[in-house]
Design an enzyme around this catalytic site. Structure first.
Site, PDB file in Angstrom:
ATOM      1  N   GLU A 117       0.826  -1.212   0.000  1.00 29.36           N
ATOM      2  CA  GLU A 117       0.000   0.000   0.000  1.00 29.36           C
ATOM      3  C   GLU A 117       0.861   1.263   0.000  1.00 29.36           C
ATOM      4  OE1 GLU A 117      -2.383  -1.818   3.309  1.00 29.36           O
ATOM      5  OE2 GLU A 117      -4.033  -0.900   2.203  1.00 29.36           O
ATOM      6  N   GLU A 137      -4.464  -9.131   3.635  1.00 26.60           N
ATOM      7  CA  GLU A 137      -5.086  -8.740   4.912  1.00 26.60           C
ATOM      8  C   GLU A 137      -6.298  -9.581   5.293  1.00 26.60           C
ATOM      9  OE1 GLU A 137      -3.941  -6.602   2.722  1.00 26.60           O
ATOM     10  OE2 GLU A 137      -3.067  -4.843   3.689  1.00 26.60           O
TER      11      GLU A 137
HETATM   12  C1  LIG Z   1      -3.207  -1.704   7.271  1.00 24.77           C
HETATM   13  C2  LIG Z   1      -2.642  -2.881   6.503  1.00 24.77           C
HETATM   14  O1  LIG Z   1      -3.416  -3.047   5.355  1.00 24.77           O
HETATM   15  C3  LIG Z   1      -2.681  -4.091   7.356  1.00 24.77           C
HETATM   16  C4  LIG Z   1      -1.540  -5.003   7.087  1.00 24.77           C
HETATM   17  O2  LIG Z   1      -0.615  -4.707   6.411  1.00 24.77           O
HETATM   18  S1  LIG Z   1      -1.642  -6.472   7.840  1.00 24.77           S
HETATM   19  C5  LIG Z   1      -0.188  -7.314   7.406  1.00 24.77           C
HETATM   20  C6  LIG Z   1      -0.244  -7.831   6.026  1.00 24.77           C
HETATM   21  N1  LIG Z   1       0.901  -8.661   5.816  1.00 24.77           N
HETATM   22  C7  LIG Z   1       0.812  -9.969   5.907  1.00 24.77           C
HETATM   23  O3  LIG Z   1      -0.213 -10.537   6.136  1.00 24.77           O
HETATM   24  C8  LIG Z   1       2.114 -10.710   5.714  1.00 24.77           C
HETATM   25  C9  LIG Z   1       2.310 -11.625   6.870  1.00 24.77           C
HETATM   26  N2  LIG Z   1       3.564 -12.317   6.780  1.00 24.77           N
HETATM   27  C10 LIG Z   1       3.751 -13.354   5.952  1.00 24.77           C
HETATM   28  O4  LIG Z   1       2.917 -13.753   5.187  1.00 24.77           O
HETATM   29  C11 LIG Z   1       5.081 -14.029   6.042  1.00 24.77           C
HETATM   30  O5  LIG Z   1       5.585 -13.818   7.332  1.00 24.77           O
HETATM   31  C12 LIG Z   1       6.125 -13.503   5.033  1.00 24.77           C
HETATM   32  C13 LIG Z   1       5.700 -13.924   3.628  1.00 24.77           C
HETATM   33  C14 LIG Z   1       6.242 -12.006   5.122  1.00 24.77           C
HETATM   34  C15 LIG Z   1       7.514 -14.107   5.357  1.00 24.77           C
HETATM   35  O6  LIG Z   1       7.426 -15.497   5.404  1.00 24.77           O
HETATM   36  P1  LIG Z   1       8.641 -16.401   5.927  1.00 24.77           P
HETATM   37  O7  LIG Z   1       9.878 -15.961   5.244  1.00 24.77           O
HETATM   38  O8  LIG Z   1       8.192 -17.803   5.804  1.00 24.77           O
HETATM   39  O9  LIG Z   1       8.860 -16.032   7.451  1.00 24.77           O
HETATM   40  P2  LIG Z   1       7.846 -16.113   8.672  1.00 24.77           P
HETATM   41  O10 LIG Z   1       8.332 -17.155   9.608  1.00 24.77           O
HETATM   42  O11 LIG Z   1       6.438 -16.156   8.230  1.00 24.77           O
HETATM   43  O12 LIG Z   1       8.081 -14.672   9.312  1.00 24.77           O
HETATM   44  C16 LIG Z   1       9.317 -14.301   9.873  1.00 24.77           C
HETATM   45  C17 LIG Z   1       9.062 -13.545  11.143  1.00 24.77           C
HETATM   46  O13 LIG Z   1       8.475 -12.282  10.806  1.00 24.77           O
HETATM   47  C18 LIG Z   1       7.280 -12.091  11.533  1.00 24.77           C
HETATM   48  N3  LIG Z   1       6.353 -11.348  10.665  1.00 24.77           N
HETATM   49  C19 LIG Z   1       6.078 -11.571   9.373  1.00 24.77           C
HETATM   50  N4  LIG Z   1       5.228 -10.649   8.908  1.00 24.77           N
HETATM   51  C20 LIG Z   1       4.966  -9.816   9.937  1.00 24.77           C
HETATM   52  C21 LIG Z   1       4.175  -8.661  10.080  1.00 24.77           C
HETATM   53  N5  LIG Z   1       3.483  -8.162   9.066  1.00 24.77           N
HETATM   54  N6  LIG Z   1       4.133  -8.070  11.280  1.00 24.77           N
HETATM   55  C22 LIG Z   1       4.841  -8.559  12.324  1.00 24.77           C
HETATM   56  N7  LIG Z   1       5.618  -9.643  12.243  1.00 24.77           N
HETATM   57  C23 LIG Z   1       5.687 -10.259  11.056  1.00 24.77           C
HETATM   58  C24 LIG Z   1       6.783 -13.491  11.832  1.00 24.77           C
HETATM   59  O14 LIG Z   1       5.939 -13.495  12.939  1.00 24.77           O
HETATM   60  C25 LIG Z   1       8.072 -14.233  12.094  1.00 24.77           C
HETATM   61  O15 LIG Z   1       8.476 -13.923  13.396  1.00 24.77           O
HETATM   62  P3  LIG Z   1       9.301 -15.002  14.256  1.00 24.77           P
HETATM   63  O16 LIG Z   1      10.563 -15.225  13.508  1.00 24.77           O
HETATM   64  O17 LIG Z   1       9.463 -14.346  15.566  1.00 24.77           O
HETATM   65  O18 LIG Z   1       8.435 -16.234  14.309  1.00 24.77           O
END
Ligand SMILES: C[C@H](O)CC(=O)SCCNC(=O)CCNC(=O)[C@H](O)C(C)(C)COP(=O)(O)OP(=O)(O)OC[C@H]1O[C@@H](n2cnc3c(N)ncnc32)[C@H](O)[C@@H]1OP(=O)(O)O
Length: 723
Positions: A117, A137
């Site tokens: 975004e 999301e």
């Molecule tokens: C207002 C907005 O519209 C709202 C948002 O943006 S909501 C957030 C949207 N983003 C997401 O949903 C992405 C979520 N994350 C993921 O899908 C996956 O973590 C990823 C593809 C980024 C990385 O995957 P991968 O490399 O397998 O690592 P993964 O183990 O999942 O994550 C690594 C670490 O980062 C953390 N992390 C990943 N994304 C995060 C996030 N958005 N916020 C906080 N922590 C996050 C995980 O909890 C993990 O922490 P840990 O090592 O302590 O367990």
């Protein structure tokens, strides 16, 4: 308000380009500090005379994984919440997008959620071909909240935007380019420099200066847009009738199209604010962290052990499970040996693997070349000679103790001393399987769920002797083959099958006392399970159901409900879906329909059990069906925790979701139970145990927690120390 950590860094080059870098390892999530840093950096860049243009990028090859999910809790609890839109409108729109100097997002690795975004608010985007870009999301029970509902449709068109948002499905840089989401593809090494030049080109009017929010060329005409939205609503309702946030998302997108993007942004901000407080969001955020937490096993993963490289895996048995496991491994490029006892079985096993792969080709998930490559990774074998250089063996033969014992003796003889010896048994004690060999530290359970190449869960079963190194190695393999692992202790049924045994049992008990089979299945499906207990038994097959049942009777006789209904049906050659008759009747297309004759069998079973119809249960309400089916599951989950079979409650939440299809938006079995409170569940079970017997008797763990009013998910030590 919650969310700490991270910052932004700004460097201004002699070319007059300010490069703003998001720094918040591991995924550069947008914490409040980072968002604040973005605003401050942009304000500075706008004010400084030596800055002509701006590039936004992320440190260490990752643009941003989105809003900091760990900050949701802070927003939920904060009393002095800032007004909705302070990020989306004040920072993203009125500071970044409205800047009087052009900005370019340089995307490597990932730009997800809030990350994308922010990038969409820049005036252009460059990406590496393999970066992941998306708005996932909805998977967290919220909607995109930094303008994504408005900008994505304007960049890629409504149809594609809906597809990406509703399915939470990211696209790769290459596809993003063809969709118009990014303006250029660049290799990682050239990314930032190309972006600098791009920003200067925008300033020099050699490239367009675009504010995505006001683009209209990709948007479908209003009439067509309305039809697309109508279709999307119907689809969302069909796919997930218990979820309302996808519908809210569609409403917000529509508002932007009908009333203009600025109105859309406000509606998005207000809806986001409400949804982030919802139980569904809380549950899904819990699941997000619980899923990542399963790989953290105290005493195992905190020792600094490095996973060993597994180059070759042998699988014993090419049946349904063995071929599924083989498929899962070759899909992640592991060369495998498939061993069978004769040529006929071996051919059948290899053909099963081919059929599994073929169905991926048919679904467009695999190219023909990759199919051929995958098949070439399989070597068939009828003896152990080729086992001399394997790093891991997974035994997946029939459930027969002495056969498995002999196999493990052979394995110890033929495999190298470092080789991991895994069994896919779902019922037999691992100690018994390895009784006759010396290297007990190499024995581990690798319990896949059928079909193994599809189901996302892997139960890693350890005995008291299994070495931490072996567990670390298997955890690493599960990551490579993209399964969610749960490390559990050794017992009948491990965590998943044990927890869900009472699921069917409760169903049988209710039916013998007058409840309706089909009503139970309907209510449980409506609750969110993929199928109710009876449809599930039909699918699994009565042979397996009776075999597992007898294991439970042997091990937990006091709490097994001994109904003869399934054996009676089987006696009449009704053994489930494969025989086209079970609790349901199945037509040529395997569509299930109720069978009026079922009542005769139920009456007979009732007679054998010596129970009579309870008028209350004959008219049982939905709420009671849900509780009477699932509270016994909760009760067993508590025993599993108490015995230390599972390390933590959150692991059981993930086991229930991924092993049995418990709805993730309810947060998993224990999370869901805690929404009722231990006292309530205890009192219900206690009452039913007085009325209907031991099957419902609340266990000591539940009783203790109810007495103190402690949540079921609180760590075991805490509860014990308080007692
Ligand atoms: C207002 C907005 O519209 C709202 C948002 O943006 S909501 C957030 C949207 N983003 C997401 O949903 C992405 C979520 N994350 C993921 O899908 C996956 O973590 C990823 C593809 C980024 C990385 O995957 P991968 O490399 O397998 O690592 P993964 O183990 O999942 O994550 C690594 C670490 O980062 C953390 N992390 C990943 N994304 C995060 C996030 N958005 N916020 C906080 N922590 C996050 C995980 O909890 C993990 O922490 P840990 O090592 O302590 O367990």
């Amino acid at each position: 308000m919650g969310s700490r950590g991270g910052h932004t860094r700004m460097e201004v080059g002699s070319d007059g380009v300010a490069v703003i870098t998001i720094v918040n390892p591991p995924v550069n999530s947008l914490s409040f500090e980072v968002l604040h840093g973005l605003k401050v950096s942009f304000d500075q860049a706008i004010q400084r005379n030596d800055v002509k243009a701006i590039v936004v990028t992320g440190a260490k090859g990752k643009f941003s994984g989105g809003f900091d999910i760990s900050a949701f809790g802070g927003i939920q609890e904060a009393k002095d919440r800032p007004k909705p839109g302070w990020i989306s409108i004040d920072i993203v729109t009125d500071t970044i997008e409205a800047a009087m100097k052009p900005s370019v997002a340089a995307i490597d690795g990932l730009a997800l959620g809030g990350g994308l975004e922010v990038a969409m608010a820049c005036n252009a985007r460059l990406s590496t071909p393999t970066s992941q870009l998306g708005l996932p999301e909805l998977q967290l029970g919220i909607i995109p909240g930094f303008g994504g509902t408005q900008r994505l449709p304007r960049l890629v068109g409504l149809t594609k935007a809906l597809e990406m948002i509703l399915a939470s499905k990211p696209v790769k840089g290459k596809e993003a380019f063809s969709l118009g989401l990014v303006d250029g593809l660049v290799q990682p090494n050239d990314l930032v420099n190309t972006a600098r030049q791009w920003a200067l080109d925008i300033l020099g009017r050699r490239r367009p200066w675009v504010a995505s929010l006001y683009k209209t060329d990709k948007l479908e005409p209003l009439g067509e847009a309305r039809e697309i939205l109508k279709f999307a609503r119907a689809q969302a309702q069909r796919r997930a009738p218990n979820l309302y946030h996808p519908l809210v998302c569609i409403d917000v997108i529509e508002a932007g199209i009908v009333a203009g993007p600025r109105a859309g942004l406000w509606k998005e901000a207000e809806a986001f604010e409400k949804l982030v407080q919802s139980d569904i969001c809380k549950s899904l955020v819990h699941v997000f962290f619980a899923q990542r937490g399963t790989t953290k096993v105290p005493g195992v993963t905190d020792r600094g052990l490095v996973p060993r490289q597994i180059k070759k895996v042998a699988i014993l048995g090419g049946g349904l499970m063995g071929s599924g496991i083989a498929t899962a491994l070759i899909l992640s490029n592991y060369p495998i040996i498939l061993k069978e006892i004769n040529g006929k079985f071996l051919d059948a096993g290899i053909n099963r693997i081919k059929a599994n792969l073929q169905s991926r080709v048919k679904k467009g998930k695999m190219t023909k070349e990759n199919f051929a490559k995958a098949v070439s990774l399989v070597t068939g074998s009828l003896d152990y000679e080729s086992f001399r250089d394997v790093d891991m063996v997974i035994e997946a033969v029939i459930e027969n103790v002495s056969l498995k014992q002999q196999i493990f003796v052979d394995l110890e003889k033929y495999c190298p001393p470092h080789c991991i010896l895994a069994s896919n048994t779902s019922t037999i004690d691992l100690n018994l399987i390895g009784e006759k060999i010396k290297s007990k530290d190499r024995i581990v359970g690798a319990h896949f769920f059928s079909p193994a190449h599809v189901m996302p869960l892997l139960e890693i079963v350890r005995t008291k002797q299994t070495s931490p190194q072996v567990i670390v190695d298997v955890l690493n393999i599960s990551k490579k083959i993209r399964k969610t692992p749960v490390v559990v202790g050794n017992c009948t049924g491990f965590a998943v099958n044990r927890m869900f045994f009472p699921y069917t049992q409760a169903g049988l008990l209710l039916v013998e006392r007058g409840a309706d089979v089909y009503q139970i299945d309907r209510v449980i499906t409506k609750f969110g399970m993929p199928m109710g207990p009876f449809r599930l038994v039909d699918l699994v097959g009565f042979g397996v159901a009776i075999a597992t049942g007898s294991q439970f009777i042997q091990n937990f006789p006091e709490r097994t409900y001994k109904s003869m209904l399934i054996p009676l049906l089987q006696e009449d050659k009704r053994a489930g879906e494969t025989t086209r008759k079970g609790f349901y009747l199945y037509d040529d297309k395997r569509k299930a329909s109720p069978d009026p004759e079922l009542k005769n069998y139920i009456e007979k079973a009732r007679g054998i059990s010596g129970v009579s119809v309870d008028p209350k249960l004959a008219k049982i309400q939905e709420k009671d069906i849900v509780e009477m089916i699932f509270f016994p599951v909760v009760n067993e989950a508590c025993r599993v925790l108490d015995e230390g079979i599972a390390v933590k409650a959150a692991d059981l939440d993930i086991s229930a979701i991924m092993g049995m299809g418990f709805p993730p938006y309810r947060g998993g079995i224990i999370f869901w139970a805690d929404s009722f409170g231990s006292k309530y569940i205890y009192s219900r079970l206690q009452k039913w145990s007085e009325l209907y017997g031991e099957f419902f008797k609340p266990c000591a763990y539940l009783a203790a927690r109810a007495a103190k009013g402690i949540p079921l998910s609180a760590p075991v030590e805490q509860a014990k120390s308080r007692m």
